[in-house]
Enzyme design. Structure first.
Site, short mmCIF file in Angstrom:
data_model
loop_
_atom_site.label_atom_id
_atom_site.label_comp_id
_atom_site.label_asym_id
_atom_site.label_seq_id
_atom_site.Cartn_x
_atom_site.Cartn_y
_atom_site.Cartn_z
N ILE A 236 0.83 -1.20 0.00
CA ILE A 236 0.00 0.00 0.00
C ILE A 236 0.87 1.25 0.00
O ILE A 236 0.57 2.23 -0.70
CB ILE A 236 -0.96 -0.02 1.20
CG1 ILE A 236 -1.93 -1.19 1.07
CG2 ILE A 236 -1.72 1.30 1.31
CD1 ILE A 236 -2.78 -1.45 2.30
N THR A 314 -3.94 3.90 8.19
CA THR A 314 -4.83 2.95 7.53
C THR A 314 -4.30 1.53 7.69
O THR A 314 -4.79 0.60 7.03
CB THR A 314 -4.96 3.26 6.03
OG1 THR A 314 -3.65 3.23 5.43
CG2 THR A 314 -5.59 4.62 5.81
N ARG A 316 -2.82 -0.74 10.96
CA ARG A 316 -3.45 -1.39 12.10
C ARG A 316 -3.34 -0.45 13.28
O ARG A 316 -2.30 0.20 13.49
CB ARG A 316 -2.78 -2.73 12.42
CG ARG A 316 -3.06 -3.83 11.41
CD ARG A 316 -4.53 -4.27 11.47
NE ARG A 316 -4.81 -5.37 10.57
CZ ARG A 316 -5.25 -5.24 9.32
NH1 ARG A 316 -5.44 -4.02 8.82
NH2 ARG A 316 -5.51 -6.30 8.58
N GLU A 344 -10.48 -1.51 18.24
CA GLU A 344 -11.40 -1.17 17.18
C GLU A 344 -12.70 -1.91 17.47
O GLU A 344 -12.74 -3.13 17.42
CB GLU A 344 -10.83 -1.62 15.84
CG GLU A 344 -11.60 -1.10 14.65
CD GLU A 344 -10.91 -1.41 13.32
OE1 GLU A 344 -11.64 -1.80 12.40
OE2 GLU A 344 -9.69 -1.28 13.22
N HIS A 363 -13.06 1.90 9.43
CA HIS A 363 -12.28 0.90 8.69
C HIS A 363 -12.85 0.71 7.29
O HIS A 363 -13.11 -0.42 6.84
CB HIS A 363 -12.27 -0.43 9.45
CG HIS A 363 -11.04 -1.25 9.16
ND1 HIS A 363 -10.47 -2.10 10.08
CD2 HIS A 363 -10.28 -1.36 8.04
CE1 HIS A 363 -9.41 -2.70 9.55
NE2 HIS A 363 -9.28 -2.26 8.31
N ALA A 365 -11.40 2.15 4.41
CA ALA A 365 -10.45 2.43 3.33
C ALA A 365 -10.30 1.26 2.37
O ALA A 365 -10.11 1.46 1.16
CB ALA A 365 -9.08 2.79 3.92
#
Length: 405
Positions: A236, A314, A316, A344, A363, A365
């Site tokens: 990413i 984005t 963890r 989360e 969450h 993305a």
């Protein structure tokens, strides 16, 4: 973007998922012309792992690649949650999958222990998996004597690929590369929006309901010459770097596996971890959660960030010290864009929910909505490649599993 100096020495254990050749390109989507490419850590045993390519035009659809000759149509089944299957595989995607394999009749397998599941598994050669797939443990594999491959239509395979799978020699593929694109798009959007202080200024505009004195906009606002720090040249992270190229931004990178020369080839400058946080207007976190990266972004690095700098996460939530981040954001020193948190979801009474310096998203993305079609398309492509004896374009290797998200 500017390139330059060499990185500081940082223990390799911080980012053990990279490697000296981590800047080499690898296919992201196998399309009819093999046009859509994306740089990721290469796998030398993967077909054409080092073949360079040209990125598809922005917004171009992902067309599944079907080899000219499919030697045979292997028996396959869907193993995932029923809701997952409905989201990922609409009628069009199911039809495409059926063209390249003999797909077991629905419903999908969300429990591998029942009689119906065992009857399907007995003849299955390829499992197409997704979120909610039960673990492929010894019992499940015992019911699937012909199983040779698993094609995961999502990112991480940690939840269902067991040591028994590798012991059996089962080949594994993942759509992590396809899922990387929307995460990178979200990241770039947040980088640009925070540069213009969009959320803060929209809030003020809504309250004032009168014209803004735009000629008095502070010179800290805007994206011209802004410095962006990328934490980790992961799949990413590299995609974000690629998408940032059209903009007048200075991009820094910290990844101890990437040399100054390799960073220059990416169009960025390699720096040490401390410099990344001290010199950037926005830091974007892209390291997977490993024992060595848990709490990596702690109070010291956050304290080094510039006044009004932005942390985008984005990856963890546990990569960042949540308590230290909360203090820094509540103090008004920095801003945060968090698509992941630790835990989360944050407790209802957590102070970040009501903090104007924090934007928390659920969450989102990763692939959602029409983006699921890209995951399904890649899965169809991988099944077709496997059936034709071409090998997976996106294999997951046992020796690298410990370093992946």
């Amino acid at each position: 973007m500017r390139a330059g100096a060499s990185p500081d020495a940082v223990p390799d254990s911080l980012f053990p998922f990279g490697g000296p050749s981590a800047t080499m390109p690898l296919r992201v989507h196998a399309t009819d012309a093999d046009r859509s490419q994306m740089p990721v850590t290469p796998d030398r045993s993967a077909p054409d792992a080092d073949t360079p390519g040209t990125p598809a035009a922005p917004g171009a659809p992902s067309t599944p690649h079907t080899p000219e000759r499919v030697a045979r149509r292997p028996r396959a089944a869907l193993a995932m949650g029923a809701d997952t299957a409905a989201a990922l595989f609409d009628a069009e995607a199911l039809a495409a999958l059926r063209e390249v394999c003999e797909l077991a009749p629905l419903p999908v397998l969300d429990d591998l222990a029942g009689e119906q599941a065992r009857a399907v598994l007995r003849d299955t050669e390829v499992l197409v998996t997704g979120w909610g797939c039960p673990p492929l443990d010894a019992a499940a594999l015992g019911a699937a004597p012909r199983l040779r491959a698993v094609v995961h239509a999502a990112g991480s395979v940690r939840g269902h690929i067991t040591p028994e799978c590798w012991d059996r020699g089962i080949e594994v593929s993942s759509a992590a590369a396809a899922n990387a694109l929307p995460v990178a798009e979200y990241t770039v959007a947040m980088i640009l929006l925070t540069g213009k202080n969009v959320l803060e200024r929209a809030r003020s505009y809504r309250a004032a309901r009168c014209a803004e004195d735009w000629l008095n906009t502070p010179r800290t606002v805007g994206n011209f010459g802004r410095t962006v720090g990328i934490l980790s040249a992961s799949m990413i992270g590299r995609r974000v770097i690629e998408l940032l190229r059209p903009y007048d931004l200075r991009v820094l990178l910290h990844d101890p596996y990437v040399s100054a020369e390799e960073a220059a080839a990416l169009g960025v400058r390699a720096v040490g971890l401390a410099e990344l946080f001290a010199a950037s207007d926005v830091v974007s976190v892209h390291t997977p959660l490993l024992p060595a990266t848990r709490g990596l972004v702690g109070a010291g690095l956050l304290a080094a960030m510039r006044q009004d700098a932005v942390l985008v996460n984005t990856a963890r939530g546990a990569v960042v010290d949540q308590d230290a981040l909360t203090r820094a954001v509540l103090d008004g020193r920095i801003r945060a864009v968090l698509d992941v948190t630790e835990p989360e979801v944050l407790p209802p009474g957590h102070p970040l929910w009501d903090c104007e310096n924090a934007l928390i998203t659920p969450h989102l993305a990763g692939s959602q909505g029409n983006e699921w079609g890209r995951l399904a398309g890649l899965a169809v492509s991988e099944v077709a490649r496997w059936a034709a004896g071409e090998g997976f374009a996106h294999p997951v290797r046992r020796e690298r599993l410990a370093f992946l998200a």
